[in-house]
Scaffold this motif. Structure first.
Motif, short mmCIF file in Angstrom:
data_model
loop_
_atom_site.label_atom_id
_atom_site.label_comp_id
_atom_site.label_asym_id
_atom_site.label_seq_id
_atom_site.Cartn_x
_atom_site.Cartn_y
_atom_site.Cartn_z
N ARG A 64 0.83 -1.20 0.00
CA ARG A 64 0.00 0.00 0.00
C ARG A 64 0.87 1.26 0.00
O ARG A 64 0.61 2.22 -0.74
N ASN A 65 1.91 1.26 0.82
CA ASN A 65 2.81 2.42 0.86
C ASN A 65 3.51 2.62 -0.48
O ASN A 65 3.71 3.75 -0.93
N ILE A 66 3.87 1.53 -1.14
CA ILE A 66 4.58 1.64 -2.42
C ILE A 66 3.66 2.21 -3.49
O ILE A 66 4.01 3.17 -4.20
N PHE A 67 2.46 1.69 -3.63
CA PHE A 67 1.58 2.09 -4.71
C PHE A 67 0.90 3.43 -4.45
O PHE A 67 0.37 4.03 -5.39
N PHE A 68 0.93 3.90 -3.19
CA PHE A 68 0.39 5.21 -2.89
C PHE A 68 1.47 6.27 -2.77
O PHE A 68 1.21 7.38 -2.34
N ALA B 33 12.87 4.77 1.79
CA ALA B 33 13.68 3.56 1.64
C ALA B 33 13.77 2.78 2.95
O ALA B 33 13.59 1.56 2.98
N ARG B 34 14.05 3.47 4.04
CA ARG B 34 14.23 2.79 5.32
C ARG B 34 12.94 2.12 5.77
O ARG B 34 12.94 0.97 6.24
N SER B 35 11.80 2.79 5.61
CA SER B 35 10.52 2.23 6.02
C SER B 35 10.16 1.00 5.22
O SER B 35 9.69 -0.01 5.76
N LEU B 36 10.39 1.04 3.90
CA LEU B 36 10.06 -0.10 3.05
C LEU B 36 10.94 -1.30 3.37
O LEU B 36 10.46 -2.44 3.41
N ARG B 37 12.21 -1.05 3.61
CA ARG B 37 13.11 -2.17 3.93
C ARG B 37 12.72 -2.82 5.25
O ARG B 37 12.75 -4.05 5.40
N ILE B 38 12.33 -2.00 6.24
CA ILE B 38 11.96 -2.54 7.55
C ILE B 38 10.70 -3.39 7.45
O ILE B 38 10.64 -4.51 7.97
N CYS C 52 15.36 -10.11 0.74
CA CYS C 52 16.35 -9.70 -0.26
C CYS C 52 15.95 -8.42 -1.00
O CYS C 52 16.65 -8.02 -1.94
N TYR C 53 14.87 -7.78 -0.60
CA TYR C 53 14.44 -6.56 -1.30
C TYR C 53 15.44 -5.43 -1.07
O TYR C 53 15.92 -5.20 0.03
N THR C 54 15.78 -4.74 -2.15
CA THR C 54 16.65 -3.56 -2.09
C THR C 54 15.94 -2.39 -2.74
O THR C 54 15.36 -2.51 -3.82
N PHE C 55 15.99 -1.24 -2.09
CA PHE C 55 15.36 -0.04 -2.62
C PHE C 55 16.17 0.46 -3.81
O PHE C 55 17.39 0.43 -3.79
N PRO C 56 15.51 0.92 -4.91
CA PRO C 56 16.26 1.42 -6.08
C PRO C 56 17.14 2.59 -5.72
O PRO C 56 16.75 3.48 -4.96
N GLU C 57 18.37 2.59 -6.26
CA GLU C 57 19.34 3.61 -5.93
C GLU C 57 19.00 4.93 -6.63
O GLU C 57 18.49 4.95 -7.75
N ARG C 58 19.31 6.02 -5.95
CA ARG C 58 19.15 7.35 -6.53
C ARG C 58 20.49 7.77 -7.16
O ARG C 58 21.51 7.79 -6.50
N HIS C 59 20.47 8.09 -8.45
CA HIS C 59 21.67 8.48 -9.17
C HIS C 59 21.82 10.00 -9.14
O HIS C 59 21.08 10.73 -9.80
N GLY C 60 22.76 10.51 -8.38
CA GLY C 60 23.02 11.93 -8.28
C GLY C 60 24.41 12.28 -8.79
O GLY C 60 25.12 11.45 -9.34
#
Length: 264
Positions: free
Chosen positions: A114-118, A123-128, A201-209
């Motif tokens: 729900r958090n992802i699609f809304f 990143a920290r919240s999704l990983r937890i 094993c989920y990893t949040f997509p990296e931000r390219h800066g």
């Protein structure tokens, strides 16, 4: 950077596999076919086959009838009964814990999706939350593995059970077989374990800066990025481009012939 919803396809599939596994845990816990006893004396057990589960034992009989049943006689096995072996008591507790852990893991997974699609993409919240849901799935799988593995070992070793007289069951069968409930539990454990590992094993997509070197200061990084992005818009760059275009035009033969005609 890709949207997190585009990187959770495997987790979404695992969620449904985990849901199927959780349902199978509940089915295995309710089945009575954990142990199949083949008995030689058919005086009471007229079919010659009895089923021993973690909650009850049943058999077909032409003499005995349970309330609400026509030809099947069943007796409930409680965790307060002293005759049952330890693995049955442990399985009663562990299967209930497995069902509860799987249910909470499903709820946590639904909250994460729900958090992802809304658009709540921290990143920290999704990983937890993914890790917590995966850990619950794995815990549920371990509970099921212990239950089915211990009971399967007892069947293969042909362990006996000293049933009381009102069960009308012999203390030991002629032969024992592994029941369908154990196979259902193994399938459930595999699905839950796979889902839990995928969630962990989920990893949040990296931000390219912009690339930052250790010796760069914040001011130099800002000035450098500004000069790089606007170098083509500076007056010097424009004047150099105009001068280069003028020199190319002077070298053009058509331009020179036009210039000679205008002189004459």
């Amino acid at each position: 950077m890709p949207h997190p919803a585009d990187t959770t396809n495997l987790q979404f599939v695992s969620f449904w596999l985990g849901t199927v596994g959780w349902i199978l845990v509940a089915v295995a816990a309710g089945l009575m076919e954990w142990r199949i006893w083949n008995v030689a004396d058919r005086t009471i057990i007229t079919s010659g086959v009895a089923w021993v589960g973690i909650w009850r034992s049943c058999f077909f009989s032409d003499r005995l009838v349970s309330p609400g049943l026509r030809v099947m006689y069943c007796q409930h096995i409680s965790m307060f009964d002293t005759f049952a072996p330890v693995e049955i008591y442990v399985s009663q507790v562990l299967m209930v814990l497995g069902i509860l852990a799987g249910a909470v893991g499903k709820a946590v997974s639904v909250y994460t999706f729900r958090n992802i699609f809304f658009g709540m993409n921290e990143a920290r919240s999704l990983r937890i939350t993914f890790s917590f849901g995966g850990a619950l799935y794995i815990f549920s799988s371990v509970c099921v593995v212990i239950s089915v593995g211990w009971n399967m070992n007892s069947v293969l070793r042909n362990h006996t059970i000293d049933f009381p007289a009102n069960f009308y069951m012999p203390s030991s069968p002629s032969t024992q077989e592994v029941g369908s409930a154990i196979y259902v539990g193994i399938s459930a454990a595999i699905l839950l374990l796979f889902s839990g590992i995928v969630f962990l094993c989920y990893t949040f997509p990296e931000r390219h800066g912009p690339k930052i070197h250790p010796g760069d200061s914040l001011e130099s990084i800002s000035v450098s990025s500004f000069n790089t992005s606007h170098s083509r818009c500076t007056p010097s760059a424009v004047s150099r481009d105009d001068q280069s275009s003028h020199e190319h035009a002077m070298d053009n033969p058509a331009f020179q012939s036009h210039e000679n005609i205008s002189i004459f």
